[in-house]
Design a protein around this motif. Structure first.
Motif, PDB file in Angstrom:
ATOM      1  N   VAL A 617       0.852  -1.189   0.000  1.00 26.37           N
ATOM      2  CA  VAL A 617       0.000   0.000   0.000  1.00 26.37           C
ATOM      3  C   VAL A 617       0.889   1.241   0.000  1.00 26.37           C
ATOM      4  CG1 VAL A 617      -1.775   1.284   1.253  1.00 26.37           C
ATOM      5  CG2 VAL A 617      -1.849  -1.223   1.182  1.00 26.37           C
ATOM      6  N   ASP A 619       0.964   5.265  -0.027  1.00 28.94           N
ATOM      7  CA  ASP A 619       0.158   6.476   0.250  1.00 28.94           C
ATOM      8  C   ASP A 619      -1.328   6.116   0.316  1.00 28.94           C
ATOM      9  OD1 ASP A 619       2.493   7.980   0.286  1.00 28.94           O
ATOM     10  OD2 ASP A 619       2.367   8.466  -1.848  1.00 28.94           O
ATOM     11  N   GLY A 620      -1.632   4.957   0.983  1.00 32.53           N
ATOM     12  CA  GLY A 620      -3.022   4.559   1.186  1.00 32.53           C
ATOM     13  C   GLY A 620      -3.662   3.867   0.005  1.00 32.53           C
ATOM     14  N   VAL A 621      -2.920   3.659  -1.088  1.00 34.48           N
ATOM     15  CA  VAL A 621      -3.482   3.041  -2.301  1.00 34.48           C
ATOM     16  C   VAL A 621      -2.785   1.707  -2.552  1.00 34.48           C
ATOM     17  CG1 VAL A 621      -3.845   3.283  -4.793  1.00 34.48           C
ATOM     18  CG2 VAL A 621      -4.007   5.290  -3.291  1.00 34.48           C
ATOM     19  N   SER A 622      -3.578   0.607  -2.723  1.00 37.32           N
ATOM     20  CA  SER A 622      -3.013  -0.713  -2.962  1.00 37.32           C
ATOM     21  C   SER A 622      -2.294  -0.769  -4.302  1.00 37.32           C
ATOM     22  CB  SER A 622      -4.121  -1.761  -2.943  1.00 37.32           C
ATOM     23  OG  SER A 622      -3.623  -3.001  -3.386  1.00 37.32           O
ATOM     24  N   THR A 639       4.284   7.281   2.287  1.00 39.34           N
ATOM     25  CA  THR A 639       4.292   6.071   3.121  1.00 39.34           C
ATOM     26  C   THR A 639       4.211   4.857   2.208  1.00 39.34           C
ATOM     27  OG1 THR A 639       1.876   6.025   3.365  1.00 39.34           O
ATOM     28  CG2 THR A 639       3.139   7.224   5.054  1.00 39.34           C
ATOM     29  N   THR A 641       3.666   0.559   2.882  1.00 46.30           N
ATOM     30  CA  THR A 641       3.457  -0.502   3.871  1.00 46.30           C
ATOM     31  C   THR A 641       3.253  -1.822   3.142  1.00 46.30           C
ATOM     32  OG1 THR A 641       2.395   1.070   5.357  1.00 46.30           O
ATOM     33  CG2 THR A 641       2.047  -1.269   5.815  1.00 46.30           C
TER      34      THR A 641
END
Length: 848
Positions: A617, A619-622, A639, A641
């Motif tokens: 993920v 910046d919050g996007v898969s 970010t 993750t």
């Protein structure tokens, strides 16, 4: 600051809170981190510039095992800032305590240091979750283990359920949900409290009693019988009919008038049939369909018999029906009328096939092409455009499916069509010219993929070509330019110049000045410059003709009458990328990564053994399960993750007839876990073999796959138990059959005991227990080895010998004589007497 010539000027340097003096630069020369500076006897212009550095502190993080503190590692925090931490236990664990600067804060999941003014420490400890499983069993059975069972989170717990004799498992209820009559149940990867409760019921068997036409069986129908009870049936034929046969559990017992099931331990059938003259019709169906009725069908003389023929699946059809050797075609019914002889009827079947017509227009292909497909199969097609083309549309059975690159017909039950069309790629070239000149052609010009496009550049009168810029790159003062084999969009821009003064406008790295370079300016004109920091930079200073003008965003030369210089300088912005990975994998590099604005930053993601990447993920996007990711031209904080998922394999567990394997079927197993299987034969059977991944393991009762890392198979087979009955007879008679008699488990075995002439049965001893002087004995539903021994005794008769007055008989009284022996009697008259008569069994024998 204005200072009179020869005067003194003192400066005091004071940092703000949370800052310290970094350096003091006087007239371009560093004076160090001094807090004051004095210019004495000032006779020239001077500069003094101060720089400061923000103070920072360290927070030391100490996560215990089975959890993390995020962000990981020791944190450097600018003085006065806040810094938050999240405390994250691993799966199956919870936070036990969080200790901040040596003081327990309890089981927190987050903690924030506010207005940091000193170094700090934070430490977290974690404890495993423990759950309970409440296991209980009703009457007539057991569950093992039972009661409240503590189980560590993530562990497995297996329970064995067993019914008492003559009982069966009725149900196993897990967490209020019925799991059926299973013999074992395993809670895998326990994550919560559970309950398991087993219930049991007496085995009730059914005896299906039926009688054919022209007779009765009593009782009849499905008769329920409790395990261990006896059940007697009476068979009677109707007037004019006779009992043809009584079949018990598919075994003929002959034309008996009654039959008793003793100590019932299984379902049974008993069927009585009665006979008149009948014929047989042999009905058979090949693979792919049925004939009903089938097999040898009995038909009373003169009756009709109809047969129904049907394919067994939608993908099959009747091919032919042959009656008494003669084809009748693909009929679905056939009737024999007024049957007076035996007949045969046989049906055959064939599979359906369908055609899918695949076509592709110019500019691409479809694979495979036109072909036939078996009914109920899937047919996948791939559509591929040629170079310089793209898919325009895919039409399936006359309906547009859009520009898809693949299409699958699922469960084909009819003919189909699929057609693909393609279109040529077209790109644009944006051609423009500045004032005082032209570019031909100009504007947005469409160009087909692979074509060439030429441009001509011409200046106006009194002007000359200054530059031609293609795709942002200067090509110089060229009069023409051609794009060859166009495969992308392009730009081309022409600029022109007259005789002018020059202003040398330059910008350092990190920004731009506009216009820039040696800028032409008509004499007497004004010239404005805009200074802009590039993405990632800020303006540091603007120096005009060697004199600093500060951090200006614009500057204008008025009524230009000479050459000038203007130079802008910029400072680089720095951003951070926060990289983290969930349990069972890594991301490298990790933590807070500083990245210069505009730089690229690559990250590598790797799963642990037995795991695979689940998602990344950004910046919050898969971004999907990618193994690497690169931030290009970084211009903001980011970010990334990574999360990971456990690999799961399947074990295909199967059991042959007369036994079970538990668990059975396709069983999912987490990578690295163990999986145990229990093999149990049915009553009267033993384990024959257990085959694991195609290799025999012998007659195992259980098998465990250790640290599963691939798919497996396990198959169990079983064989019928055979017991022996040792039958013996003493002297004086025989037992039949005799010796070591082999009996299949569950079968009955009858023995006949017959004495010889002059002997009688004395006793029959079965398994050491006297059964009396019985003439036969039947072992029913044999489940183990037995013995039967018959003994006999000789028949003894009594002869009553008596003599009247006047004589004697010897021997006299009740004389015992073994059967088959002789007995002699002497008769003597007393003095003065003579033998008058000897009577034997009431018949006079004379004076013997």
């Amino acid at each position: 600051v204005s200072v009179n010539c020869g005067a003194t000027q003192a400066f005091t340097i004071t940092p703000n809170a949370c800052f310290s003096i970094a350096d003091v630069v006087v007239d371009g020369v560093s004076r160090g981190a001094v807090s004051s500076y004095t210019f004495t006897n000032v006779t020239a212009n001077h500069t003094i510039a101060m720089s400061f550095a923000q103070l920072s502190y360290t927070i030391v993080t100490s996560p215990g095992s089975n959890g993390t503190i995020y962000p990981p590692g020791n944190a450097t925090v600018a003085c006065g800032n806040d810094h938050a931490f999240s405390i994250n236990p691993d799966a199956c664990y919870h936070v036990a305590d969080v200790v901040v600067d040596g003081v327990s804060r309890g089981a927190l999941t987050s903690y924030t240091f506010t207005n940091v003014q000193a170094n700090h420490t934070i430490a977290a400890s974690f404890a495993i979750n423990v759950y309970t499983i409440d296991a209980s069993a009703g009457a007539n059975g057991t569950i093992t283990p039972s009661g409240l069972q503590p189980v560590n989170c993530g562990d497995d717990q297996t329970f064995a359920i067993a019914a008492a004799s003559c009982h069966h498992i009725l149900d196993v209820v897990v967490d209020a949900v019925s799991r059926g009559a299973v013999g074992s149940y395993t809670f895998t990867n326990v994550q919560a409290n559970h309950t398991i409760a087993a219930s049991f019921a007496i085995n009730v068997y059914t005896i299906d009693a039926s009688a054919g036409a022209n007779g009765t069986i009593s009782p009849s129908g499905l008769q329920p019988v409790n395990c261990g009870d006896d059940q007697t049936f009476t068979i009677a034929a109707a007037s004019c009919y006779h009992i043809l046969d009584v079949v018990v559990d598919a075994v003929s017992r002959g034309a008996v008038g009654s039959y008793t099931f003793t100590n019932v331990q299984a379902n049974h059938t008993i069927a009585a049939s009665f006979a008149i003259n009948t014929y047989t019709i042999d009905a058979s169906a090949g693979f792919g369909g049925t004939i009903s009725p089938d097999g040898l069908v009995s038909v009373d003389c003169g009756d009709d018999q109809t047969f129904t023929i049907a394919p067994s699946a939608i993908c099959l059809h009747i091919e032919d029906v042959v009656v008494d050797g003669v084809s009748r075609g693909a009929v679905s019914t056939y009737t024999f009328s007024n049957v007076t002889t035996d007949h045969t009827i046989a049906a055959s079947f064939a599979f359906n096939q369908y055609t899918i017509t695949a076509t592709a227009g110019p500019g691409g292909s479809i694979d495979p092409g036109t072909d036939t497909w078996p009914c109920n199969s899937d047919a996948a097609f791939t559509i591929t455009p040629d170079a310089c083309y793209h898919i325009d549309d895919v039409v399936v059975d006359g309906v547009s499916r859009g520009a898809v690159s693949s299409y699958t017909f699922l469960n084909v039950y009819a003919d189909h069509t699929i057609a693909a069309s393609f279109a040529l790629n077209t790109y644009t070239i944006d051609a423009s010219a500045g004032a005082h000149g032209t570019i031909t052609p100009n504007g947005l010009l469409p160009v087909n993929c692979g074509d060439d496009q030429a441009f001509t550049i011409a200046p106006a009168s009194c002007y000359h070509i200054d530059d031609v810029v293609v795709d942002g790159v200067s090509r110089g003062a060229v009069g023409s330019y051609a794009f060859d084999d166009v495969t992308a969009d392009h730009t081309i821009t022409a600029s022109f110049a007259i005789n002018v003064y020059t202003i040398d406008a330059s910008a350092g790295a990190g920004g731009s000045i506009s216009p820039s370079g040696l800028g032409p300016v008509n004499c007497g004109d004004d010239q404005a410059f805009s200074i802009a920091a590039a993405s990632c930079y800020d303006i540091a200073d603007v120096v005009v003709d060697g004199v600093s003008r500060g951090a200006l965003s614009s500057y204008t030369f008025l009524a230009v009458t000479s050459n000038h210089t203007i130079a802008a300088s910029f400072s680089l912005n720095v951003y951070t990328i926060d990289a983290s990975a969930g349990a069972h994998g890594t991301i490298s590099p990790s933590g807070l990564q500083p990245v210069n604005c505009g730089d690229d930053q690559a990250f590598a993601i790797a799963p642990a053994s037995c795991y695979s990447i689940s998602d990344v993920v950004v910046d919050g996007v898969s971004r999907g399960a990618v193994g690497s990711y690169t931030f290009l031209a970084v211009s903001a904080n980011h970010t990334i993750t990574a999360s990971f998922a456990l690999n799961v394999y399947t074990i295909d567990a199967s059991a042959g007839a007369q036994g079970t394997i538990s668990p059975s079927g396709l069983h999912p197993v987490n990578c690295g876990d163990d999986q145990a299987f229990t093999i149990a034969p049915a009553s009267c059977y033993s384990i024959s073999d257990v085959v694991v991944d195609g290799v025999s393991r012998g007659a195992l009762g259980s098998y465990t796959f250790l640290a599963v890392a691939t798919n497996h198979t396990i198959a169990a087979s079983f064989s019928l138990n055979v017991f022996t009955i040792d039958a013996s007879a003493g002297s004086g008679g025989v037992i039949s059959p005799s010796g070591l008699v082999a009996v299949n488990c569950g079968s009955d075995q009858t023995f006949s005991i017959t004495p010889f002439q002059c002997s009688v049965i004395a006793d029959v001893v079965v398994d050491g227990v006297s059964r009396g002087a019985v003439g036969s004995y039947t072992f029913t539903s044999v489940q183990l080895n037995h013995t039967i021994a018959a003994s006999f005794s000789q028949i003894v008769y009594a002869i009553d010998a008596s003599a009247g007055p006047g004589g004697s008989i010897s021997p006299s009284g009740l004389v015992s004589v073994n059967c088959g022996n002789n007995a002699t009697f002497n008769i003597s008259a007393a003095p003065c007497y003579h033998i008058a008569s000897v009577v034997v069994d009431g018949v006079p024998r004379g004076a013997v």
